[in-house]
Design an enzyme around this catalytic site. Structure first.
Site, PDB file in Angstrom:
ATOM      1  CE  LYS A  59     -45.947 -31.101 -53.650  1.00 46.83           C
ATOM      2  NZ  LYS A  59     -47.010 -32.053 -53.360  1.00 46.83           N
TER       3      LYS A  59
ATOM      4  NE  ARG B 276     -47.606 -35.774 -59.304  1.00 50.65           N
ATOM      5  CZ  ARG B 276     -47.201 -34.510 -59.329  1.00 50.65           C
ATOM      6  NH1 ARG B 276     -46.527 -34.008 -58.285  1.00 50.65           N
ATOM      7  NH2 ARG B 276     -47.446 -33.728 -60.372  1.00 50.65           N
TER       8      ARG B 276
END
Length: 256
Positions: free
Chosen positions: A204, A238
């Protein structure tokens, strides 16, 4: 939870696994490295990604769910979609859980369909529309805001008959770097400890951009953050990099 993107345009692995054979091989790799859940994503949700209809998602998935199920019966399969119709298709093909980034906000049939299938449902915090999901909002108190949202949405889900709910605070969706770091440090306060917590911080931008690195260069930093959230009760990670995360998990469990 290992990520299997069937997309040509995902931000860090677009086009790598969007044909049947390469997707199957990647699923095998994720499982061998230690993934217990395979999260299949037919649509990229990165900023400025192509928008697909449910019909296009279903066409893109094709027989992939049933093929993975047949080849690797031990694998749990999660389907990453915000469409009720895609969920119904996935249910018929054998998925084990629903991963809806929209919290039922992009398709008003989602909660009813989730209830009808009886599958576990991953509820993510996100801005209310597809068009605004990446709009950066500086919240007065991000933890309070996310908990308000979780409180309202879990109430709606339970009322509909969805009993198995997993929470995802929505890293990478419309939040400032500061707010996301605050969510990392306050993971234990998210969701009131009532429901299992999933954390998805893999590759991210709130991690790599401030460091001036690429999404593929932040494994060490990501694993440090993984350790932080595990210590605060997160139970599902995840990730793209399963092998590295499996090491982090093993070390964490050894120390417990």
């Amino acid at each position: 939870m290992g990520i299997l993107n069937l997309t040509p345009d995902s931000f860090s692995d677009g086009g790598k696994f969007n044909n049947g054979q390469s997707a199957l091989k990647h699923a095998e790799k994720l499982l061998k490295e230690g993934a217990e859940i395979i999260d299949i994503g037919p649509q990229s949700t990165r900023p400025n990604a192509d928008f697909l209809s449910s019909k296009e998602e279903i066409e893109r998935i094709g027989s992939m769910i049933s093929r993975i199920k047949k080849e690797f019966p031990e694998a749990l399969i999660s389907l990453d979609t915000f469409y009720a119709e895609t969920v119904q298709f996935g249910f018929n093909e054998g998925i084990d859980m629903i991963n809806d980034i929209s919290g039922g906000q992009f398709d008003d049939k989602m909660f009813d369909t989730a209830a009808k299938t009886g599958l576990p449902y991953i509820l993510m915090h996100v801005n209310p529309t597809y068009e605004t999901m990446h709009d950066k909002i500086k919240f007065e108190d991000i933890t309070l805001e996310v908990n308000r949202y979780f409180s309202k949405k879990t109430g709606e889900l339970l009322e509909k008959g969805v009993k198995d709910i997993i929470l995802d605070p929505g890293f990478g969706f419309g939040k400032t770097v500061e707010d996301q770091m605050k969510m990392i440090s306050e993971t234990e306060y998210l969701g009131f400890g009532k429901f299992p917590m999933l954390i998805g911080i893999s590759r991210k931008s709130f991690i790599y951009k401030p460091l001036g690195k690429s999404p593929l260069e932040i494994n060490e930093e990501t694993q440090k953050l993984h350790r932080q959230v595990l210590e605060q009760g997160a139970i599902i990670l995840r990730v793209h990099d399963v092998a590295e995360t499996a090491v982090t998990l093993r070390e964490f469990l050894r120390k417990k």
